[in-house]
Every structure is written in structure tokens, then in C-alpha cells.
Scaffold this motif. Sequence first.
Motif, PDB file in Angstrom:
ATOM      1  N   SER A 224       0.822  -1.196   0.000  1.00 53.51           N
ATOM      2  CA  SER A 224       0.000   0.000   0.000  1.00 53.51           C
ATOM      3  C   SER A 224       0.859   1.250   0.000  1.00 53.51           C
ATOM      4  CB  SER A 224      -0.930   0.003   1.219  1.00 53.51           C
ATOM      5  OG  SER A 224      -0.171   0.039   2.400  1.00 53.51           O
ATOM      6  N   SER A 225       0.318   2.304  -0.552  1.00 51.97           N
ATOM      7  CA  SER A 225       1.061   3.560  -0.575  1.00 51.97           C
ATOM      8  C   SER A 225       1.260   4.043   0.854  1.00 51.97           C
ATOM      9  CB  SER A 225       0.310   4.613  -1.387  1.00 51.97           C
ATOM     10  OG  SER A 225      -0.952   4.854  -0.806  1.00 51.97           O
ATOM     11  N   GLY A 226       2.306   4.803   1.045  1.00 49.28           N
ATOM     12  CA  GLY A 226       2.608   5.286   2.376  1.00 49.28           C
ATOM     13  C   GLY A 226       3.663   4.461   3.078  1.00 49.28           C
ATOM     14  N   THR A 227       4.069   3.354   2.460  1.00 55.87           N
ATOM     15  CA  THR A 227       5.145   2.562   3.057  1.00 55.87           C
ATOM     16  C   THR A 227       6.468   3.165   2.669  1.00 55.87           C
ATOM     17  OG1 THR A 227       5.219   1.051   1.185  1.00 55.87           O
ATOM     18  CG2 THR A 227       3.839   0.399   3.055  1.00 55.87           C
ATOM     19  N   ARG A 228       7.451   2.892   3.461  1.00 59.51           N
ATOM     20  CA  ARG A 228       8.801   3.379   3.164  1.00 59.51           C
ATOM     21  C   ARG A 228       9.385   2.564   2.025  1.00 59.51           C
ATOM     22  NH1 ARG A 228      10.272   2.120   8.728  1.00 59.51           N
ATOM     23  NH2 ARG A 228      11.890   0.963   7.676  1.00 59.51           N
ATOM     24  N   PRO A 229      10.229   3.184   1.210  1.00 56.18           N
ATOM     25  CA  PRO A 229      10.858   2.435   0.108  1.00 56.18           C
ATOM     26  C   PRO A 229      11.610   1.200   0.591  1.00 56.18           C
ATOM     27  CG  PRO A 229      11.221   4.771  -0.171  1.00 56.18           C
ATOM     28  CD  PRO A 229      10.570   4.586   1.180  1.00 56.18           C
ATOM     29  N   GLU A 230      12.210   1.272   1.781  1.00 53.18           N
ATOM     30  CA  GLU A 230      12.931   0.110   2.307  1.00 53.18           C
ATOM     31  C   GLU A 230      11.983  -1.063   2.545  1.00 53.18           C
ATOM     32  OE1 GLU A 230      12.959   3.062   4.569  1.00 53.18           O
ATOM     33  OE2 GLU A 230      14.340   3.911   3.126  1.00 53.18           O
ATOM     34  N   GLU A 231      10.778  -0.762   3.012  1.00 53.84           N
ATOM     35  CA  GLU A 231       9.798  -1.822   3.246  1.00 53.84           C
ATOM     36  C   GLU A 231       9.360  -2.450   1.930  1.00 53.84           C
ATOM     37  OE1 GLU A 231       6.904   0.421   5.384  1.00 53.84           O
ATOM     38  OE2 GLU A 231       7.734  -0.136   7.327  1.00 53.84           O
ATOM     39  N   GLU A 232       9.210  -1.622   0.901  1.00 54.67           N
ATOM     40  CA  GLU A 232       8.836  -2.143  -0.406  1.00 54.67           C
ATOM     41  C   GLU A 232       9.940  -3.046  -0.945  1.00 54.67           C
ATOM     42  OE1 GLU A 232       7.607   0.992  -3.033  1.00 54.67           O
ATOM     43  OE2 GLU A 232       6.313   1.863  -1.503  1.00 54.67           O
ATOM     44  N   GLN A 233      11.193  -2.657  -0.749  1.00 55.12           N
ATOM     45  CA  GLN A 233      12.318  -3.486  -1.170  1.00 55.12           C
ATOM     46  C   GLN A 233      12.285  -4.829  -0.447  1.00 55.12           C
ATOM     47  OE1 GLN A 233      14.351  -2.802  -3.654  1.00 55.12           O
ATOM     48  NE2 GLN A 233      13.650  -0.718  -3.921  1.00 55.12           N
ATOM     49  N   ASP A 234      12.004  -4.786   0.853  1.00 57.35           N
ATOM     50  CA  ASP A 234      11.959  -6.018   1.641  1.00 57.35           C
ATOM     51  C   ASP A 234      10.892  -6.974   1.116  1.00 57.35           C
ATOM     52  OD1 ASP A 234      13.976  -5.032   3.257  1.00 57.35           O
ATOM     53  OD2 ASP A 234      12.637  -4.458   4.901  1.00 57.35           O
ATOM     54  N   VAL A 235       9.723  -6.448   0.783  1.00 57.77           N
ATOM     55  CA  VAL A 235       8.645  -7.293   0.260  1.00 57.77           C
ATOM     56  C   VAL A 235       9.058  -7.921  -1.061  1.00 57.77           C
ATOM     57  CG1 VAL A 235       6.301  -7.275  -0.672  1.00 57.77           C
ATOM     58  CG2 VAL A 235       6.791  -6.086   1.465  1.00 57.77           C
ATOM     59  N   GLU A 236       9.675  -7.131  -1.927  1.00 56.27           N
ATOM     60  CA  GLU A 236      10.131  -7.661  -3.219  1.00 56.27           C
ATOM     61  C   GLU A 236      11.177  -8.755  -3.027  1.00 56.27           C
ATOM     62  OE1 GLU A 236       8.953  -7.067  -6.176  1.00 56.27           O
ATOM     63  OE2 GLU A 236       7.628  -5.414  -5.667  1.00 56.27           O
ATOM     64  N   ILE A 237      12.096  -8.542  -2.108  1.00 55.68           N
ATOM     65  CA  ILE A 237      13.150  -9.532  -1.862  1.00 55.68           C
ATOM     66  C   ILE A 237      12.563 -10.815  -1.280  1.00 55.68           C
ATOM     67  CG2 ILE A 237      15.198 -10.042  -0.470  1.00 55.68           C
ATOM     68  CD1 ILE A 237      15.927  -7.019  -0.799  1.00 55.68           C
ATOM     69  N   VAL A 238      11.711 -10.693  -0.290  1.00 54.73           N
ATOM     70  CA  VAL A 238      11.128 -11.881   0.349  1.00 54.73           C
ATOM     71  C   VAL A 238      10.262 -12.662  -0.637  1.00 54.73           C
ATOM     72  CG1 VAL A 238       9.505 -12.646   2.131  1.00 54.73           C
ATOM     73  CG2 VAL A 238      11.256 -10.960   2.682  1.00 54.73           C
ATOM     74  N   SER A 239       9.456 -11.963  -1.417  1.00 53.20           N
ATOM     75  CA  SER A 239       8.608 -12.677  -2.378  1.00 53.20           C
ATOM     76  C   SER A 239       9.456 -13.336  -3.475  1.00 53.20           C
ATOM     77  CB  SER A 239       7.555 -11.747  -2.979  1.00 53.20           C
ATOM     78  OG  SER A 239       8.140 -10.673  -3.665  1.00 53.20           O
ATOM     79  N   SER A 240      10.541 -12.691  -3.861  1.00 50.36           N
ATOM     80  CA  SER A 240      11.429 -13.287  -4.856  1.00 50.36           C
ATOM     81  C   SER A 240      12.174 -14.489  -4.293  1.00 50.36           C
ATOM     82  CB  SER A 240      12.423 -12.242  -5.364  1.00 50.36           C
ATOM     83  OG  SER A 240      11.740 -11.206  -6.043  1.00 50.36           O
ATOM     84  N   GLN A 241      12.552 -14.425  -3.027  1.00 50.70           N
ATOM     85  CA  GLN A 241      13.199 -15.579  -2.389  1.00 50.70           C
ATOM     86  C   GLN A 241      12.240 -16.764  -2.351  1.00 50.70           C
ATOM     87  OE1 GLN A 241      14.318 -13.677   1.299  1.00 50.70           O
ATOM     88  NE2 GLN A 241      16.441 -13.441   0.635  1.00 50.70           N
ATOM     89  N   LEU A 242      10.994 -16.492  -2.068  1.00 51.16           N
ATOM     90  CA  LEU A 242       9.987 -17.556  -2.047  1.00 51.16           C
ATOM     91  C   LEU A 242       9.841 -18.173  -3.439  1.00 51.16           C
ATOM     92  CD1 LEU A 242       7.833 -19.119  -0.486  1.00 51.16           C
ATOM     93  CD2 LEU A 242       6.228 -17.286  -1.058  1.00 51.16           C
ATOM     94  N   ALA A 243       9.767 -17.330  -4.462  1.00 50.50           N
ATOM     95  CA  ALA A 243       9.666 -17.836  -5.838  1.00 50.50           C
ATOM     96  C   ALA A 243      10.890 -18.670  -6.199  1.00 50.50           C
ATOM     97  CB  ALA A 243       9.509 -16.671  -6.813  1.00 50.50           C
TER      98      ALA A 243
END
Length: 50
Positions: free
Chosen positions: A5-24
Motif C-alpha cells: 500500500s502507498s505510504g510505506t517506506r521504500p525500504e519496506e517495499e524493497q523487503d517485500v520484493e526480496i522476500v517474495s522473490s526468495q519464495l519464488a
Amino acid sequence: MFHVSSGTRPEEEQDVEIVSSQLALEMSQTPEVQELAQQMIDDHTMAGRK
């Protein structure tokens, strides 16, 4: 892919991308998906260092 969701810090968005990519990377048996997931991890890790 997860939607952050909007309003998150860019670092949090990076973390989500990394974790979801690790899962994939862990779950996929398709070389193309594994390659893309690893590239996403690498790219977002580097972006987080800038």
C-alpha cells in the motif's frame, strides 16, 4: 506479487520484493522463474544499498 500500500517506506517495499522473490526462487522448478527471481533479489538488494 504482493501489493504494498502507498505510504510505506521504500525500504519496506524493497523487503517485500526480496522476500517474495526468495519464495519464488525456493518454490519454483522452472529455470526461467528462478533466474528472474534471483535477478529481482540482486536488483532490490542493490537498490536498498543506495
